[in-house]
Design a protein around this motif. Structure first.
Motif, PDB file in Angstrom:
ATOM      1  N   ILE A 161       0.851  -1.187   0.000  1.00  7.26           N
ATOM      2  CA  ILE A 161       0.000   0.000   0.000  1.00  7.26           C
ATOM      3  C   ILE A 161       0.886   1.236   0.000  1.00  7.26           C
ATOM      4  O   ILE A 161       1.738   1.401   0.882  1.00  7.26           O
ATOM      5  CB  ILE A 161      -0.915   0.030   1.238  1.00  7.26           C
ATOM      6  N   ALA A 162       0.708   2.092  -1.005  1.00  3.68           N
ATOM      7  CA  ALA A 162       1.429   3.369  -1.056  1.00  3.68           C
ATOM      8  C   ALA A 162       0.620   4.421  -0.307  1.00  3.68           C
ATOM      9  O   ALA A 162      -0.607   4.433  -0.360  1.00  3.68           O
ATOM     10  CB  ALA A 162       1.654   3.796  -2.497  1.00  3.68           C
ATOM     11  N   TYR A 163       1.326   5.319   0.384  1.00  5.61           N
ATOM     12  CA  TYR A 163       0.629   6.275   1.221  1.00  5.61           C
ATOM     13  C   TYR A 163       1.345   7.616   1.261  1.00  5.61           C
ATOM     14  O   TYR A 163       2.511   7.755   0.883  1.00  5.61           O
ATOM     15  CB  TYR A 163       0.502   5.728   2.648  1.00  5.61           C
ATOM     16  N   SER A 164       0.613   8.618   1.757  1.00  2.00           N
ATOM     17  CA  SER A 164       1.188   9.921   2.080  1.00  2.00           C
ATOM     18  C   SER A 164       0.682  10.296   3.462  1.00  2.00           C
ATOM     19  O   SER A 164      -0.252   9.684   3.985  1.00  2.00           O
ATOM     20  CB  SER A 164       0.789  10.981   1.055  1.00  2.00           C
ATOM     21  N   LEU A 165       1.298  11.304   4.061  1.00  2.00           N
ATOM     22  CA  LEU A 165       0.915  11.745   5.396  1.00  2.00           C
ATOM     23  C   LEU A 165       0.307  13.137   5.324  1.00  2.00           C
ATOM     24  O   LEU A 165       0.876  14.038   4.699  1.00  2.00           O
ATOM     25  CB  LEU A 165       2.127  11.755   6.329  1.00  2.00           C
ATOM     26  N   LEU A 166      -0.839  13.304   5.947  1.00  2.00           N
ATOM     27  CA  LEU A 166      -1.497  14.604   6.026  1.00  2.00           C
ATOM     28  C   LEU A 166      -1.191  15.208   7.389  1.00  2.00           C
ATOM     29  O   LEU A 166      -1.496  14.612   8.425  1.00  2.00           O
ATOM     30  CB  LEU A 166      -3.005  14.447   5.853  1.00  2.00           C
ATOM     31  N   PRO A 217      -2.140   9.058   8.011  1.00  2.00           N
ATOM     32  CA  PRO A 217      -1.797   8.420   6.735  1.00  2.00           C
ATOM     33  C   PRO A 217      -3.025   8.198   5.867  1.00  2.00           C
ATOM     34  O   PRO A 217      -4.118   7.912   6.374  1.00  2.00           O
ATOM     35  CB  PRO A 217      -1.186   7.079   7.173  1.00  2.00           C
ATOM     36  N   ARG A 218      -2.833   8.333   4.563  1.00  2.00           N
ATOM     37  CA  ARG A 218      -3.904   8.066   3.606  1.00  2.00           C
ATOM     38  C   ARG A 218      -3.322   7.311   2.427  1.00  2.00           C
ATOM     39  O   ARG A 218      -2.248   7.640   1.908  1.00  2.00           O
ATOM     40  CB  ARG A 218      -4.521   9.367   3.089  1.00  2.00           C
ATOM     41  N   ARG A 219      -4.039   6.291   1.994  1.00  2.00           N
ATOM     42  CA  ARG A 219      -3.609   5.572   0.796  1.00  2.00           C
ATOM     43  C   ARG A 219      -3.674   6.506  -0.405  1.00  2.00           C
ATOM     44  O   ARG A 219      -4.622   7.281  -0.575  1.00  2.00           O
ATOM     45  CB  ARG A 219      -4.508   4.360   0.553  1.00  2.00           C
ATOM     46  N   CYS A 261     -17.929   7.825   5.967  1.00  2.00           N
ATOM     47  CA  CYS A 261     -16.544   7.948   6.458  1.00  2.00           C
ATOM     48  C   CYS A 261     -15.520   8.233   5.366  1.00  2.00           C
ATOM     49  O   CYS A 261     -14.586   8.997   5.575  1.00  2.00           O
ATOM     50  CB  CYS A 261     -16.148   6.691   7.234  1.00  2.00           C
ATOM     51  N   GLY A 262     -15.650   7.613   4.187  1.00  2.00           N
ATOM     52  CA  GLY A 262     -14.641   7.821   3.147  1.00  2.00           C
ATOM     53  C   GLY A 262     -13.249   7.469   3.624  1.00  2.00           C
ATOM     54  O   GLY A 262     -12.990   6.367   4.119  1.00  2.00           O
ATOM     55  N   THR A 263     -12.332   8.417   3.527  1.00  2.00           N
ATOM     56  CA  THR A 263     -10.954   8.177   3.980  1.00  2.00           C
ATOM     57  C   THR A 263     -10.839   8.148   5.498  1.00  2.00           C
ATOM     58  O   THR A 263      -9.795   7.770   6.038  1.00  2.00           O
ATOM     59  CB  THR A 263     -10.003   9.251   3.428  1.00  2.00           C
ATOM     60  N   ALA A 264     -11.880   8.569   6.203  1.00  2.00           N
ATOM     61  CA  ALA A 264     -12.014   8.409   7.665  1.00  2.00           C
ATOM     62  C   ALA A 264     -10.966   9.153   8.474  1.00  2.00           C
ATOM     63  O   ALA A 264     -10.482   8.655   9.483  1.00  2.00           O
ATOM     64  CB  ALA A 264     -11.988   6.914   8.022  1.00  2.00           C
ATOM     65  N   LEU A 265     -10.646  10.368   8.086  1.00  2.00           N
ATOM     66  CA  LEU A 265      -9.623  11.125   8.819  1.00  2.00           C
ATOM     67  C   LEU A 265      -9.944  11.286  10.299  1.00  2.00           C
ATOM     68  O   LEU A 265      -9.073  11.061  11.152  1.00  2.00           O
ATOM     69  CB  LEU A 265      -9.416  12.495   8.167  1.00  2.00           C
ATOM     70  N   THR A 322     -10.670   2.956   3.209  1.00  3.25           N
ATOM     71  CA  THR A 322     -10.919   3.067   4.653  1.00  3.25           C
ATOM     72  C   THR A 322     -10.101   2.055   5.443  1.00  3.25           C
ATOM     73  O   THR A 322      -9.312   2.420   6.325  1.00  3.25           O
ATOM     74  CB  THR A 322     -12.418   2.887   4.973  1.00  3.25           C
ATOM     75  N   LEU A 323     -10.277   0.771   5.157  1.00  5.86           N
ATOM     76  CA  LEU A 323      -9.512  -0.254   5.867  1.00  5.86           C
ATOM     77  C   LEU A 323      -8.008  -0.109   5.636  1.00  5.86           C
ATOM     78  O   LEU A 323      -7.229  -0.173   6.609  1.00  5.86           O
ATOM     79  CB  LEU A 323      -9.985  -1.648   5.473  1.00  5.86           C
ATOM     80  N   PRO A 324      -7.524   0.082   4.396  1.00 12.14           N
ATOM     81  CA  PRO A 324      -6.076   0.288   4.222  1.00 12.14           C
ATOM     82  C   PRO A 324      -5.534   1.440   5.061  1.00 12.14           C
ATOM     83  O   PRO A 324      -4.420   1.358   5.581  1.00 12.14           O
ATOM     84  CB  PRO A 324      -5.947   0.572   2.717  1.00 12.14           C
ATOM     85  N   ASN A 325      -6.306   2.511   5.212  1.00 11.11           N
ATOM     86  CA  ASN A 325      -5.835   3.638   6.026  1.00 11.11           C
ATOM     87  C   ASN A 325      -5.658   3.235   7.490  1.00 11.11           C
ATOM     88  O   ASN A 325      -4.725   3.693   8.167  1.00 11.11           O
ATOM     89  CB  ASN A 325      -6.807   4.810   5.908  1.00 11.11           C
ATOM     90  N   PHE A 326      -6.537   2.400   8.002  1.00  9.42           N
ATOM     91  CA  PHE A 326      -6.393   1.933   9.384  1.00  9.42           C
ATOM     92  C   PHE A 326      -5.169   1.037   9.530  1.00  9.42           C
ATOM     93  O   PHE A 326      -4.439   1.125  10.523  1.00  9.42           O
ATOM     94  CB  PHE A 326      -7.660   1.212   9.839  1.00  9.42           C
ATOM     95  N   LEU A 327      -4.951   0.175   8.555  1.00  7.02           N
ATOM     96  CA  LEU A 327      -3.764  -0.676   8.629  1.00  7.02           C
ATOM     97  C   LEU A 327      -2.498   0.169   8.548  1.00  7.02           C
ATOM     98  O   LEU A 327      -1.515  -0.101   9.254  1.00  7.02           O
ATOM     99  CB  LEU A 327      -3.791  -1.726   7.519  1.00  7.02           C
ATOM    100  N   LEU A 328      -2.519   1.200   7.715  1.00  2.00           N
ATOM    101  CA  LEU A 328      -1.372   2.103   7.614  1.00  2.00           C
ATOM    102  C   LEU A 328      -1.115   2.803   8.949  1.00  2.00           C
ATOM    103  O   LEU A 328       0.044   2.899   9.396  1.00  2.00           O
ATOM    104  CB  LEU A 328      -1.618   3.144   6.528  1.00  2.00           C
ATOM    105  N   ALA A 329      -2.172   3.304   9.574  1.00  7.19           N
ATOM    106  CA  ALA A 329      -2.010   4.000  10.856  1.00  7.19           C
ATOM    107  C   ALA A 329      -1.404   3.083  11.903  1.00  7.19           C
ATOM    108  O   ALA A 329      -0.505   3.479  12.663  1.00  7.19           O
ATOM    109  CB  ALA A 329      -3.363   4.531  11.334  1.00  7.19           C
TER     110      ALA A 329
END
Length: 369
Positions: A67-72, A85-87, A160-164, A201-208
Motif C-alpha cells: 500500500i502506497a501512502y502519504s501523510l497529512l 496516513p492516507r492511501r 466515512c470515506g478516507t475516515a480522517l 478506509t480499511l487500508p488507512n487503518f492498517l497504515l495507521a
C-alpha cells in the motif's frame, strides 16, 4: 441517469494523488452494471443500496501486496499536530487496473474520475474533505484522547470515506493504550460505497497501525523497505488483527444508504461487543449534508441512532459532531438548514467551531436532552 457534479470550491478536496484524471478518462466507457444503479439518497426511480455488514477477515484477505501512502499534517491547538496516513489514489487505480476485467475504471469506480459526487452511484468517499480536518481539530480540543482510555467507547463515522477523524481517534487510542487499563473501543466505519471501505478506509487503518507499531512489531521489520509504501509481508495482517484483539479494539464496516434498516443493522451486527453501562457514544460526520436529500436522510438516521442509544444505554453519554460547509452553492444543502432540521426533530444543537478563511465551514454538536 445519475447526475455528476463538482462542488467547485478551492480546497474542497485536500487529496493530491499526483495523477491527472485524464489518464483514467481515456478508457472507453462500458454499460453501467446493475450494482451502480442504487442510490445513496432518494432519487426518483432508483432504489437504495441495501445496508450491508462487511466481515473484517474477508476485507483483509482482499488487500493488495503493498500500500502506497502519504501523510497529512493537521495542526492542532497549543502548537500540537497529528500526521494521518492516507492511501494514495494512484495506488488504488493501480490495484483496480491489476484486477481489471475489461471495464472502465472511471465507470466502475466513479470516484476516481473527475466528479466529486455522482448522485446515486458515488458519494465522495475516495476524497478527503476540509470538514473532516475540522472534525479532527474539534475532537482534539474536546479531550477525546483521554476519554478513549477512561471509558468504554463506541465511535461511529457516517459517510466515512478516507475516515480522517476516525483515524485520528484510532491513533490517539493506540497511544493511550501504551500504559494503563484498556477500555473497550468500537469503531464503526460506514460509507455508502463498499468499494470505498475496501480500497481506502480499511487500508488507512492498517497504515495507521503499521506506522505506529513499526518499531515494536517484528512482522513490520522489513515492511517499510520501500519509501512511502508498506509491504503486507506474511504475518503483517495477522499482527494487525492480534493488536486489535489484545487492545480491545473492534473495527466494524457497514455500507449502504442511510435508513431505518441501516440503523437496525448497525445495532444487530455493526456493534458486535454491544457494551453497556457508562459508555461514551459519538457519531461523527463530515460533508454529509451537501444536498437536501442528503441532509434529510442523514438527519433522520442520526436522530434514530441517538434515540437508540438513549434506549439501550440510558446511563451512557451519546452525542454527535458534524462538520459541513455553511452553504453548498448550486446543490442546496447548508449547515444552517441542518441545524434547523435537527432542532425541529427535537435535538439540541450547539456550535463548536467556525472557519471563516476560504470556504466558510462550521462544526456543531447534536444530542438529546
Amino acid at each position: 441517469m445519475a447526475s455528476g457534479f463538482s462542488f467547485g470550491f478551492a480546497g474542497d478536496d485536500i487529496e493530491d494523488d499526483g495523477q491527472p484524471t485524464s489518464q483514467v478518462n481515456r478508457i472507453a466507457p462500458p454499460t453501467p452494471s446493475a450494482a451502480t444503479s442504487a442510490s445513496a439518497f432518494p432519487v426518483q426511480g432508483k432504489p437504495l443500496l441495501p445496508p450491508t455488514h462487511h466481515d473484517l477477515d474477508h476485507m483483509l484477505s482482499r488487500l493488495p501486496s503493498k500500500i502506497a501512502y502519504s501523510l497529512l499534517d493537521v495542526e492542532l491547538e497549543e502548537g500540537k499536530a497529528i500526521q494521518i496516513p492516507r492511501r494514495e489514489l494512484w495506488d488504488v487505480r493501480v490495484q483496480l487496473m491489476a484486477e481489471d476485467d475489461g471495464s472502465n475504471i472511471s465507470e466502475t469506480e466513479p470516484g476516481l474520475g473527475e466528479h466529486d459526487v455522482k448522485t446515486g452511484i458515488y458519494e465522495g468517499g475516495f476524497k478527503s474533505w476540509e470538514s473532516s480536518v475540522d472534525l479532527v481539530k474539534v475532537l482534539a480540543s474536546e479531550n477525546a484522547p483521554t476519554i478513549l482510555n477512561r471509558d468504554p467507547c463506541v465511535l461511529m463515522e457516517l459517510g466515512c470515506g478516507t475516515a480522517l477523524p476516525s483515524l485520528a481517534l484510532f491513533q490517539w487510542a493506540m497511544n493511550e493504550r501504551k500504559s494503563g487499563e484498556k477500555q473497550p473501543l468500537t469503531l464503526v466505519l460506514a460509507d455508502y460505497n463498499p468499494s470505498v471501505l475496501y480500497l481506502v478506509t480499511l487500508p488507512n487503518f492498517l497504515l495507521a497501525w503499521a506506522l505506529f507499531q513499526r518499531e515494536n512489531t517484528p512482522a513490520l521489520a522489513d515492511a517499510f523497505s520501500l519509501e512511502d509504501e508498506v509491504e503486507l509481508l506474511p504475518g503483517v495482517v495477522a499482527a494487525f488483527q492480534e493488536f486489535l484483539t489484545s487492545n480491545q479494539i473492534t473495527l466494524s464496516f457497514l455500507s449502504g444508504g442511510w435508513s431505518p434498516d441501516f440503523v437496525d443493522l448497525l445495532y444487530s451486527s455493526g456493534i458486535p461487543s454491544n457494551p453497556t453501562g457508562s459508555v461514551h457514544t459519538l457519531v461523527i460526520g463530515a460533508e454529509t449534508i451537501y444536498s437536501p436529500f442528503a441532509l434529510e436522510s442523514f438527519a433522520a438516521t442520526l436522530l434514530l441512532i441517538l434515540k437508540r442509544e438513549r434506549e439501550q444505554r440510558p446511563s451512557g453519554h451519546a452525542s454527535s459532531i458534524v462538520g459541513a460547509k455553511k452553504m453548498y452553492f448550486g446543490v442546496g444543502g447548508s449547515l444552517d438548514d441542518f441545524v434547523l432540521r435537527m432542532r425541529g426533530l427535537g435535538a439540541l444543537v450547539e456550535p463548536l467551531r467556525e472557519e471563516a478563511e476560504g470556504v466558510r465551514r462550521g462544526v456543531v454538536r447534536c444530542y438529546l436532552s
